[in-house]
Scaffold this motif. Structure first.
Motif, short mmCIF file in Angstrom:
data_model
loop_
_atom_site.label_atom_id
_atom_site.label_comp_id
_atom_site.label_asym_id
_atom_site.label_seq_id
_atom_site.Cartn_x
_atom_site.Cartn_y
_atom_site.Cartn_z
N LEU A 13 -13.63 -29.40 -30.04
CA LEU A 13 -14.71 -29.36 -31.02
C LEU A 13 -14.19 -28.95 -32.39
O LEU A 13 -14.62 -29.48 -33.42
N ARG A 17 -14.21 -31.30 -35.99
CA ARG A 17 -14.88 -30.72 -37.17
C ARG A 17 -13.92 -30.54 -38.33
O ARG A 17 -14.32 -30.02 -39.38
N SER A 20 -15.73 -22.59 -33.23
CA SER A 20 -15.97 -23.87 -32.55
C SER A 20 -15.53 -23.80 -31.09
O SER A 20 -16.21 -24.33 -30.20
N TYR A 36 -17.91 -24.34 -27.82
CA TYR A 36 -17.61 -25.31 -26.77
C TYR A 36 -17.59 -24.65 -25.40
O TYR A 36 -18.17 -25.17 -24.44
N TRP A 70 -20.60 -25.89 -22.60
CA TRP A 70 -19.88 -27.05 -22.08
C TRP A 70 -20.80 -27.98 -21.31
O TRP A 70 -21.70 -27.55 -20.59
N ARG A 112 -20.87 -33.67 -23.63
CA ARG A 112 -20.26 -33.20 -24.87
C ARG A 112 -18.78 -33.58 -24.89
O ARG A 112 -18.23 -33.93 -25.94
N ASP A 113 -18.11 -33.50 -23.74
CA ASP A 113 -16.72 -33.94 -23.67
C ASP A 113 -16.58 -35.39 -24.10
O ASP A 113 -15.69 -35.75 -24.87
N ILE A 131 -17.01 -35.77 -27.84
CA ILE A 131 -15.84 -35.28 -28.56
C ILE A 131 -14.71 -36.29 -28.48
O ILE A 131 -13.98 -36.52 -29.46
#
Length: 453
Positions: free
Chosen positions: A401, A405, A423, A427, A431, A435-436, A439
């Motif tokens: 993450l 960013r 960040s 994460y 989790w 989201r993985d 990313i």
């Protein structure tokens, strides 16, 4: 600070739900109608087969139920288009899977135009995503002012103004939590209006008074405790009916670890195969850049703070590599070869870490692994912030993450590390496999970076 009661959230929510549902149903209907036209040459399909409109009629009601339960609609989704779109597309996929089961059990699969079904899903999914680009503006125009879901009540302290909450001052609305009577309770309720969540920032000696005052509200009441920040990431649990603060213990259960490991193996194997020409080309380029090994191996801190040997393409002259990471790489660093500078700038030097992932030392997504001697402004990382060790409760990752960013490059200041740490902790605390995946997709857009040198 003058307090204004929030407008009726219930009326706004009902209108917003109705608008969003109608738009999504229309998108699904148009998507399958367009699939009919593309595949079968007619908006209504062909005689004897359930055409796209019938498929849409089967999927749309189920989609609405799943979408409502999945949080696709509502005030919180305004201003969060991507999250709303992801949830909407996932709800569509679940509705489609249920339709396939019904079609199979009903033995009507032979009457179904499979290509129309697939095309309709693809068009509808894209339409749901595109709809989020303008549904927010349309909803705001029809609904009017969106009520505040969260209210921050400030009582005698100074706090940073939040971006997504309505701030009220207790003194400005004439509320004193120590004055416990019906008039005060009603005054607080009127000021809060229809907010769902009330967060109070107050001095420690007034926390108990605010705790009692908040219990009279139908909203969720919370008290801001700045001292707990040093325990982050932390959660609340219970032991023998006593509340406890969970300050450690791993953010992922066994099932989550299995799912994450399966994703790592699949993606790393596929990437090694697909990127084999790039891996071979990188190895040849490093060999031609001068004497020395092709791979650079360096001890890094992994899960549970266990050290492991990370793999990278060698980017420095053989005699000038820094195995202990005592000195961070600088822009135009004389230790870096010409080929190495290109590999760093394009992130190709990181590709051998796919083998670290396959071996189980790393994950595709996670906090980036650091060397034990790494420093931020001449201070060891773990001496900069006590929360630093919390990032080692999961496997380190090739990307994370913080990287998507833009937090890359040297850590010349303590703030450079703290920004990454924030960040990483976010994460670790929140989790999810989705989201993985997000990313991973976002990483494709930041492979080249000004701070990658």
């Amino acid at each position: 600070m003058i307090a204004r009661p929030a407008p009726s959230k219930e009326a706004a929510r009902l209108r917003l739900y109705a608008i969003s549902i109608v738009i999504d149903i229309a998108v699904i209907g148009c998507g399958f109608a367009l699939a009919n036209l593309i595949v079968l040459g007619d908006w209504l399909g062909e005689p004897g087969k359930p055409h796209g409109l019938v498929m849409a009629a089967m999927i749309a009601p189920v989609y609405v139920l799943i979408a409502l339960n999945g949080g696709v609609y509502g005030i919180r989704m305004i201003g969060n288009r991507r999250a709303s779109a992801v949830r909407a597309i996932w709800s569509l996929a679940q509705a489609a899977m249920l339709m396939v089961i019904i079609v199979y059990l009903g033995k009507i699969a032979d009457q179904l135009s499979r290509l129309t079904f697939v095309a309709g899903l693809a068009i509808s999914g894209a339409g749901l995503y595109v709809a989020r680009l303008f549904v927010e503006r349309l909803a705001l125009w029809l609904v009017g002012e969106v009520p505040h879901v969260t209210v921050l009540m400030v009582d005698g302290v100074t706090v940073d103004r939040p971006a997504h909450a309505h701030v009220m001052d207790a003194a400005a609305i004439g509320f004193d939590p120590t004055d416990r009577n019906a008039e005060m309770a009603a005054r607080l309720a009127r000021a809060i209006g229809s907010a769902e969540r009330v967060v109070v920032a107050c001095p420690p000696e007034r926390m108990e008074d605010w705790r009692v005052a908040l219990t009279a509200l139908s909203a969720k009441g919370e008290i801001l405790v700045p001292e707990m920040r040093r325990f982050a990431p932390a959660k609340v649990s219970v032991f023998e009916d006593h509340p406890t603060l969970v300050v450690a213990g791993g953010p992922m259960g066994l099932r989550d670890r299995i799912v994450k490991r399966a994703l790592d193996v699949v993606i790393s194997l596929a990437a090694i195969i697909l990127l084999s020409p790039l891996l071979i080309g990188g190895a040849i380029a490093v060999r031609l850049s001068g004497s020395g090994p092709i791979l650079f191996r360096q001890p890094r801190i992994g899960k549970d703070a266990h050290p492991f040997m990370i793999f990278k393409f060698r980017t420095m002259h053989a005699g000038r590599t820094d195995l202990l990471a005592d000195k961070l790489t600088e822009r135009d660093d004389p230790r870096v070869t010409r080929i190495g500078a290109f590999l760093r700038r394009t992130s190709i030097d990181e590709l051998p870490q796919l083998f670290n992932v396959l071996l189980g030392d790393m994950s595709i997504v996670g906090p980036r692994p650091h060397a034990a001697a790494a420093k931020a402004a001449d201070t060891l990382y773990w001496d900069v912030d006590d929360r630093y060790w919390a990032r080692h409760c999961i496997k380190p990752g090739m990307t994370g993450l913080a990287q998507v960013r833009g937090h890359r490059g040297p850590t010349d200041r303590h703030e450079d590390l703290v920004n990454r740490l924030q960040s990483d902790l976010e994460y670790v605390t929140n989790w999810s496999i989705w989201r993985d995946l997000r990313i991973i997709v976002a990483t494709l857009g930041v492979l080249g970076h000004d701070n990658a040198f």
